[in-house]
Design a protein around this motif. Sequence first.
Motif, PDB file in Angstrom:
ATOM      1  N   LEU A 183      -5.758   1.205   6.102  1.00 61.96           N
ATOM      2  CA  LEU A 183      -5.012  -0.021   6.351  1.00 61.96           C
ATOM      3  C   LEU A 183      -3.512   0.260   6.382  1.00 61.96           C
ATOM      4  CD1 LEU A 183      -5.085  -3.063   6.809  1.00 61.96           C
ATOM      5  CD2 LEU A 183      -5.087  -3.378   4.321  1.00 61.96           C
ATOM      6  N   LEU A 184      -3.067   1.174   5.562  1.00 60.95           N
ATOM      7  CA  LEU A 184      -1.659   1.588   5.603  1.00 60.95           C
ATOM      8  C   LEU A 184      -1.337   2.249   6.939  1.00 60.95           C
ATOM      9  CD1 LEU A 184       1.104   2.054   4.267  1.00 60.95           C
ATOM     10  CD2 LEU A 184       0.169   4.155   3.264  1.00 60.95           C
ATOM     11  N   LEU A 185      -2.242   3.079   7.419  1.00 63.99           N
ATOM     12  CA  LEU A 185      -2.053   3.718   8.726  1.00 63.99           C
ATOM     13  C   LEU A 185      -1.966   2.672   9.843  1.00 63.99           C
ATOM     14  CD1 LEU A 185      -2.058   6.184  10.644  1.00 63.99           C
ATOM     15  CD2 LEU A 185      -4.555   6.139  10.536  1.00 63.99           C
TER      16      LEU A 185
ATOM     17  N   ILE B 292       0.531  10.158   7.995  1.00 66.03           N
ATOM     18  CA  ILE B 292      -0.592   9.537   7.268  1.00 66.03           C
ATOM     19  C   ILE B 292      -1.911   9.803   7.976  1.00 66.03           C
ATOM     20  CG2 ILE B 292      -1.530   7.345   6.439  1.00 66.03           C
ATOM     21  CD1 ILE B 292       1.368   6.316   6.281  1.00 66.03           C
ATOM     22  N   GLY B 293      -1.888   9.730   9.310  1.00 64.86           N
ATOM     23  CA  GLY B 293      -3.118   9.970  10.065  1.00 64.86           C
ATOM     24  C   GLY B 293      -3.648  11.378   9.888  1.00 64.86           C
ATOM     25  N   GLY B 294      -2.750  12.358   9.858  1.00 63.21           N
ATOM     26  CA  GLY B 294      -3.189  13.739   9.663  1.00 63.21           C
ATOM     27  C   GLY B 294      -3.843  13.939   8.306  1.00 63.21           C
ATOM     28  N   ARG B 295      -3.249  13.359   7.267  1.00 64.47           N
ATOM     29  CA  ARG B 295      -3.831  13.491   5.934  1.00 64.47           C
ATOM     30  C   ARG B 295      -5.154  12.741   5.836  1.00 64.47           C
ATOM     31  NH1 ARG B 295      -1.094  11.041   2.300  1.00 64.47           N
ATOM     32  NH2 ARG B 295       0.689  10.200   3.454  1.00 64.47           N
ATOM     33  N   PHE B 296      -5.227  11.590   6.495  1.00 60.66           N
ATOM     34  CA  PHE B 296      -6.473  10.813   6.460  1.00 60.66           C
ATOM     35  C   PHE B 296      -7.603  11.570   7.165  1.00 60.66           C
ATOM     36  CE2 PHE B 296      -9.509   7.771   8.122  1.00 60.66           C
ATOM     37  CZ  PHE B 296      -9.727   6.926   7.042  1.00 60.66           C
ATOM     38  N   ALA B 297      -7.316  12.146   8.335  1.00 60.19           N
ATOM     39  CA  ALA B 297      -8.346  12.867   9.090  1.00 60.19           C
ATOM     40  C   ALA B 297      -8.852  14.087   8.330  1.00 60.19           C
ATOM     41  CB  ALA B 297      -7.805  13.268  10.448  1.00 60.19           C
TER      42      ALA B 297
ATOM     43  N   LEU C 295       0.810  -1.217   0.000  1.00 61.56           N
ATOM     44  CA  LEU C 295       0.000   0.000   0.000  1.00 61.56           C
ATOM     45  C   LEU C 295       0.847   1.273   0.000  1.00 61.56           C
ATOM     46  CD1 LEU C 295      -2.643  -1.137   2.649  1.00 61.56           C
ATOM     47  CD2 LEU C 295      -2.917  -1.060   0.162  1.00 61.56           C
ATOM     48  N   LYS C 296       2.140   1.132  -0.278  1.00 68.31           N
ATOM     49  CA  LYS C 296       3.029   2.296  -0.274  1.00 68.31           C
ATOM     50  C   LYS C 296       2.528   3.353  -1.251  1.00 68.31           C
ATOM     51  CE  LYS C 296       7.827   3.668  -1.001  1.00 68.31           C
ATOM     52  NZ  LYS C 296       9.184   3.205  -1.387  1.00 68.31           N
ATOM     53  N   GLY C 297       2.437   4.571  -0.764  1.00 75.47           N
ATOM     54  CA  GLY C 297       1.973   5.667  -1.607  1.00 75.47           C
ATOM     55  C   GLY C 297       0.476   5.865  -1.606  1.00 75.47           C
TER      56      GLY C 297
END
Length: 246
Positions: free
Chosen positions: A168-170, A185-190, A150-152
Motif C-alpha cells: 500500500l505504501l508502494l 520500495i518496489g525493489g525491496r518488495f519484489a 505507513l512511513k518506514g
Amino acid sequence: MNKTLPILFAGILLLNACASTAPKPKSGDTFMLPDIPTAAAESSAIPYPDLNTMTQIERLGMQIERLEREMENTNQRLQQLEKQNKTPRHTNRKVPAQRLDDQKLKSTYLANGGTAPSEADSADQNETRLYNQALKYYQRNNYAAAAAVLKGADGGNGSESARRNMYLLLQSQQRMGNCESVIEIGGRFANRFRNSPQAPDALFSIGQCQYKLQQKDIARNTWRKLIQSYPGSAAAKRAAVSIKQR
C-alpha cells in the motif's frame, strides 16, 4: 771676598753631612712609586653578591619535590574518582503508575483464564491498525497522508499484514508520482515477497518509473526479467506490450 769664602765652605760641609745621614738603598733594590688606585680598579674591587651553583641546585631540588607532591595528590584524587564511578549507585526509582496499571490489568486478565498476546500477535495488530488507517486515506485519494501513516514500512517480520502495508505504501508513492521511492520500495518488495501475487505488479511499476526517468534500457531489462520470472501473470503481458511499443 774674605767673608764669602768661609760661608760657602760652611754650606758645603752641611750638605755633605745631610747626605751621609740619609739611608742608602741596598744593592738590587729599585725605588718604586706607590700605585695610585684608579676608578676602574676601585669598582672591580667592590664585592657584589651572586648565587653560587650549590644554592641554585638546592632551589631546583625544592621545586622538584613540590611538583612531585602535587602529582602524587593529583593521582590519589583520580583514583578516588575512578572508584566512585565504578561503584554502582542504587536509586529508589518508582515505577510509573501507568506501568503498574498495565501489570495489574495483565495479571487480572491471566487470572480470569485469558492468554497473553505474543510479540508476533502484537506486531500484527499494530500493522493491521496502521493499514486500516492508511487505507481510509488512500480511498479518499489522500495519498500523502496514507504514505505518512505507513512511513518506514519495510516488510517487518514478513507477515501478511506487513506485506499489505508495504505494498500500500508502494501504491501511494506511485499515485503521487514519486518514481525514486517507487523504484526503491518496489525493489525491496519484489525481493522480500517474491512469491506474493503483487510481486509482478511491483516489478512492472519499477519499469514504468525507470522509463519515465529516461532509463529506457534499464526499464526494458526490468520488464524482461518480469516476463521471465512470472510468465503467466497479467503484469508480464503488460510488460511485453510495453517493450514492443517502446
